[in-house]
Design a protein around this motif. Structure first.
Motif, PDB file in Angstrom:
ATOM      1  N   LEU A 130      77.214   8.534  -6.261  1.00  0.00           N
ATOM      2  CA  LEU A 130      77.640   7.912  -7.516  1.00  0.00           C
ATOM      3  C   LEU A 130      76.760   6.704  -7.836  1.00  0.00           C
ATOM      4  N   SER A 131      76.465   5.904  -6.806  1.00  0.00           N
ATOM      5  CA  SER A 131      75.587   4.751  -7.006  1.00  0.00           C
ATOM      6  C   SER A 131      74.235   5.194  -7.546  1.00  0.00           C
ATOM      7  N   LEU A 132      73.703   6.263  -6.927  1.00  0.00           N
ATOM      8  CA  LEU A 132      72.392   6.753  -7.365  1.00  0.00           C
ATOM      9  C   LEU A 132      72.456   7.222  -8.819  1.00  0.00           C
ATOM     10  N   ARG A 133      73.516   7.978  -9.139  1.00  0.00           N
ATOM     11  CA  ARG A 133      73.647   8.500 -10.496  1.00  0.00           C
ATOM     12  C   ARG A 133      73.754   7.348 -11.508  1.00  0.00           C
ATOM     13  N   VAL A 134      74.631   6.394 -11.167  1.00  0.00           N
ATOM     14  CA  VAL A 134      74.842   5.241 -12.051  1.00  0.00           C
ATOM     15  C   VAL A 134      73.521   4.483 -12.264  1.00  0.00           C
ATOM     16  N   ALA A 135      72.783   4.253 -11.166  1.00  0.00           N
ATOM     17  CA  ALA A 135      71.552   3.462 -11.270  1.00  0.00           C
ATOM     18  C   ALA A 135      70.459   4.222 -12.023  1.00  0.00           C
ATOM     19  N   VAL A 136      70.359   5.545 -11.772  1.00  0.00           N
ATOM     20  CA  VAL A 136      69.339   6.343 -12.462  1.00  0.00           C
ATOM     21  C   VAL A 136      69.619   6.360 -13.962  1.00  0.00           C
ATOM     22  N   VAL A 137      70.863   6.648 -14.327  1.00  0.00           N
ATOM     23  CA  VAL A 137      71.214   6.708 -15.755  1.00  0.00           C
ATOM     24  C   VAL A 137      71.017   5.341 -16.408  1.00  0.00           C
ATOM     25  N   ALA A 138      71.491   4.284 -15.727  1.00  0.00           N
ATOM     26  CA  ALA A 138      71.356   2.934 -16.282  1.00  0.00           C
ATOM     27  C   ALA A 138      69.882   2.614 -16.541  1.00  0.00           C
ATOM     28  N   THR A 139      69.013   2.932 -15.561  1.00  0.00           N
ATOM     29  CA  THR A 139      67.590   2.606 -15.687  1.00  0.00           C
ATOM     30  C   THR A 139      66.926   3.415 -16.796  1.00  0.00           C
ATOM     31  N   THR A 186      48.377   4.783 -27.243  1.00  0.00           N
ATOM     32  CA  THR A 186      47.197   5.185 -26.467  1.00  0.00           C
ATOM     33  C   THR A 186      46.536   4.035 -25.708  1.00  0.00           C
ATOM     34  N   VAL A 187      46.835   2.800 -26.090  1.00  0.00           N
ATOM     35  CA  VAL A 187      46.211   1.672 -25.388  1.00  0.00           C
ATOM     36  C   VAL A 187      47.278   0.775 -24.737  1.00  0.00           C
ATOM     37  N   THR A 188      48.195   0.244 -25.557  1.00  0.00           N
ATOM     38  CA  THR A 188      49.169  -0.717 -25.040  1.00  0.00           C
ATOM     39  C   THR A 188      50.050  -0.095 -23.949  1.00  0.00           C
ATOM     40  N   LEU A 189      50.661   1.054 -24.283  1.00  0.00           N
ATOM     41  CA  LEU A 189      51.608   1.660 -23.350  1.00  0.00           C
ATOM     42  C   LEU A 189      50.959   2.081 -22.030  1.00  0.00           C
ATOM     43  N   PRO A 190      49.830   2.797 -22.066  1.00  0.00           N
ATOM     44  CA  PRO A 190      49.216   3.164 -20.777  1.00  0.00           C
ATOM     45  C   PRO A 190      48.793   1.963 -19.945  1.00  0.00           C
ATOM     46  N   LEU A 191      48.307   0.917 -20.603  1.00  0.00           N
ATOM     47  CA  LEU A 191      47.894  -0.256 -19.838  1.00  0.00           C
ATOM     48  C   LEU A 191      49.107  -1.019 -19.291  1.00  0.00           C
ATOM     49  N   ALA A 192      50.251  -0.877 -19.960  1.00  0.00           N
ATOM     50  CA  ALA A 192      51.452  -1.563 -19.486  1.00  0.00           C
ATOM     51  C   ALA A 192      52.235  -0.714 -18.494  1.00  0.00           C
ATOM     52  N   LEU A 193      51.810   0.534 -18.302  1.00  0.00           N
ATOM     53  CA  LEU A 193      52.598   1.482 -17.501  1.00  0.00           C
ATOM     54  C   LEU A 193      52.953   0.974 -16.104  1.00  0.00           C
ATOM     55  N   PRO A 194      52.004   0.416 -15.359  1.00  0.00           N
ATOM     56  CA  PRO A 194      52.395  -0.080 -14.040  1.00  0.00           C
ATOM     57  C   PRO A 194      53.486  -1.149 -14.126  1.00  0.00           C
ATOM     58  N   GLY A 195      53.425  -2.004 -15.129  1.00  0.00           N
ATOM     59  CA  GLY A 195      54.474  -3.012 -15.321  1.00  0.00           C
ATOM     60  C   GLY A 195      55.796  -2.370 -15.689  1.00  0.00           C
ATOM     61  N   ILE A 196      55.727  -1.300 -16.492  1.00  0.00           N
ATOM     62  CA  ILE A 196      56.948  -0.586 -16.871  1.00  0.00           C
ATOM     63  C   ILE A 196      57.592   0.033 -15.630  1.00  0.00           C
ATOM     64  N   LEU A 197      56.763   0.666 -14.802  1.00  0.00           N
ATOM     65  CA  LEU A 197      57.295   1.285 -13.583  1.00  0.00           C
ATOM     66  C   LEU A 197      57.862   0.220 -12.642  1.00  0.00           C
ATOM     67  N   ALA A 198      57.148  -0.902 -12.522  1.00  0.00           N
ATOM     68  CA  ALA A 198      57.635  -1.983 -11.656  1.00  0.00           C
ATOM     69  C   ALA A 198      58.989  -2.488 -12.161  1.00  0.00           C
ATOM     70  N   GLY A 199      59.118  -2.645 -13.483  1.00  0.00           N
ATOM     71  CA  GLY A 199      60.377  -3.085 -14.070  1.00  0.00           C
ATOM     72  C   GLY A 199      61.493  -2.082 -13.817  1.00  0.00           C
ATOM     73  N   MET A 200      61.129  -0.788 -13.935  1.00  0.00           N
ATOM     74  CA  MET A 200      62.136   0.246 -13.707  1.00  0.00           C
ATOM     75  C   MET A 200      62.615   0.230 -12.258  1.00  0.00           C
ATOM     76  N   VAL A 201      61.679   0.042 -11.323  1.00  0.00           N
ATOM     77  CA  VAL A 201      62.053   0.030  -9.904  1.00  0.00           C
ATOM     78  C   VAL A 201      62.954  -1.168  -9.601  1.00  0.00           C
ATOM     79  N   LEU A 202      62.569  -2.325 -10.110  1.00  0.00           N
ATOM     80  CA  LEU A 202      63.381  -3.530  -9.890  1.00  0.00           C
ATOM     81  C   LEU A 202      64.758  -3.377 -10.525  1.00  0.00           C
ATOM     82  N   GLY A 203      64.777  -2.872 -11.750  1.00  0.00           N
ATOM     83  CA  GLY A 203      66.039  -2.676 -12.460  1.00  0.00           C
ATOM     84  C   GLY A 203      66.922  -1.699 -11.710  1.00  0.00           C
ATOM     85  N   PHE A 204      66.295  -0.638 -11.191  1.00  0.00           N
ATOM     86  CA  PHE A 204      67.028   0.361 -10.422  1.00  0.00           C
ATOM     87  C   PHE A 204      67.649  -0.269  -9.174  1.00  0.00           C
TER      88      PHE A 204
END
Lengths: 224, 231
Positions: free
Chosen positions: B14-23, B140-158
């Protein structure tokens, strides 16, 4: 035919320039701080003039009186920056292809081959920009701008960040570009020697004002 | 230490489900907000910035109580949602996901905002001179260059979402199988006389999950740097 008649206040600095050019390579000459970069940023659409108008081949790109400002992505004006500005997350091939994709142009292998041959960058296609030398980076930036099929090519001191040896390496490519690519260019430089080799017409800029217009002979007596 | 019991598994899953959906639900909002905070200036930006960070500094029980007041079955928004759209958050696992999403939002937004701020805007100018409309420049520029930050944010948020306790238990209580996450299960276990061993198992699992998330986040941050240098 490029017509520019603009005024722009940037802090303490005021730019008030008007010229028109029809030559293959218009050299925009002046010391650093003369307003060259601001002027071509306005031609590119990256900077809006306070007052005035800019037109290219009869099409109005800026007209402040009528509130016209065509955004950069609709101008079809290529821009080679002093610092190349290649996309670090794309390899050389993808960088070269970027303009074609964004403009939804059909794939043109012949054109791509012509440009990569002209600039000798065919062997770099799989590399990332971080793995290129300064000169290679600048050649790729030239190719990338050309392959977006611009109506006009702006070059802002494309040799400015290179040392003397590299400049000599790139200059012949620029000469070939002028003679073979068939795209009119505006070439910004503070180096009269460079402009003597490349330009067909000179616009001399000093403290935000055009001080001389004419053939390369107006450069006589100037130093870098 | 003995095996994990079915009841404990239920809490873990349940924790995993809640955290995945929330993220996953919070990420698009996080990107939009990070972009607004990094790139635009508007009236009330400071207020919005403070509001995003509020769950970080408010007592979680306060956040949970405010959620209950607004989105509970009799809450202002909650009643409307339930009557008109049939959406109920109170005492449901979706409510737990909402509470976790709100609580982890500041941690999600921050790395994304920093990575967007670190992007050289001159690259975006170059893209526009090559014919890219603003939304294409973003894609094509902003999002791909920010991707590692997005993933880092998702991991922390998770990681934050999986460990959230105060707001969740206040908003959706501690119902086994519906809203009992690892944290609330540990809480229940240490209140019962023989719960220590079971609590210890869940504690170890929390430590493993949190540590893994931090390591992953660090790795993404390093990738971000390499990517921005074009290697």
């Amino acid at each position: 035919m490029l017509r520019v008649e603009v005024t722009k206040q940037l802090g303490e600095f005021s730019l008030e320039a008007s010229f028109s050019s029809e030559g293959r390579v218009t050299g925009l000459f002046g010391a650093s701080g003369a307003g060259k970069s601001s002027l071509i940023n306005m031609i590119a659409g990256l900077l809006k003039p306070d007052r005035g108008n800019i037109s290219l081949d009869g099409e109005v790109l800026d007209d402040t009186a009528k509130g016209v400002h065509v955004p950069p992505h609709r101008r079809r004006i290529g821009y080679v920056f002093q610092d190349a500005r290649l996309f670090p997350h794309l390899d050389v091939g993808q960088n070269l292809d970027y303009g074609r994709r964004m403009n939804r142009l059909a794939d043109d292998p012949a054109q791509k081959k012509r440009v990569t041959d002209l600039l000798d960058i065919g062997h770099l296609l799989d590399r990332r920009p971080g793995k290129l030398s300064g000169g290679e980076r600048q050649r790729v930036a030239l190719g990338r701008a050309l392959l977006s099929k611009p109506r006009l090519l702006l070059l802002d001191e494309p040799l400015g960040s290179l040392d003397a040896g590299r400049k000599i390496e790139i200059l012949p490519y620029l000469v070939r570009l002028r003679d073979e690519a068939n795209v009119p260019m505006v070439y910004v430089s503070h180096d009269p020697a460079e402009l003597r080799q490349l330009a067909t017409q000179i616009v001399m800029l000093k403290d935000g004002r055009v001080t001389a217009l004419g053939g390369v002979k107006v450069l006589t007596g100037t130093t870098a | 230490m003995s095996e994990i019991t079915p009841a404990e598994w239920t809490a873990i899953l349940l924790s995993l489900r809640v955290a995945v959906v929330a993220t996953l639900v919070a990420t698009p909002f996080g990107i939009a907000l990070a972009w607004l905070l990094a790139r635009t200036n508007f009236w009330g930006k400071a207020v919005l910035d403070a509001l995003v960070h509020l769950p970080l500094v408010l007592p979680p029980v306060v956040t949970g109580y405010l959620l209950l007041l607004t989105l509970g079955r009799r809450g202002l928004v909650g009643a409307w949602l339930a009557d008109n759209l049939g959406i109920v958050f109170a005492f449901r696992w979706t409510g737990a996901a909402l509470a976790c999403g709100v609580m982890s939002f500041p941690l999600l937004v921050r790395p994304i905002r920093l990575s967007i701020e670190a992007i050289d805007r001159r690259l975006e100018q170059a893209a526009s001179t090559l014919g890219a409309a603003p939304w294409k420049v973003f894609a094509t520029v902003t999002l791909p260059l920010a991707l590692p930050g997005i993933l880092a944010g998702m991991v922390l948020g998770f990681a934050k979402a999986i460990g959230e306790f105060g707001a969740t238990i206040t908003f959706v209580s501690n119902i086994p199988g519906e809203t009992q996450t690892i944290s609330s299960a540990i809480y229940s276990l240490i209140q019962t006389p023989d719960g220590d061993t079971a609590a210890a198992r869940l504690v170890i699992i929390s430590i493993v999950l949190a540590t893994g998330a931090l390591v992953a986040s660090e790795w993404f941050a390093r990738r971000a740097t390499a990517r921005l240098h074009g290697n």
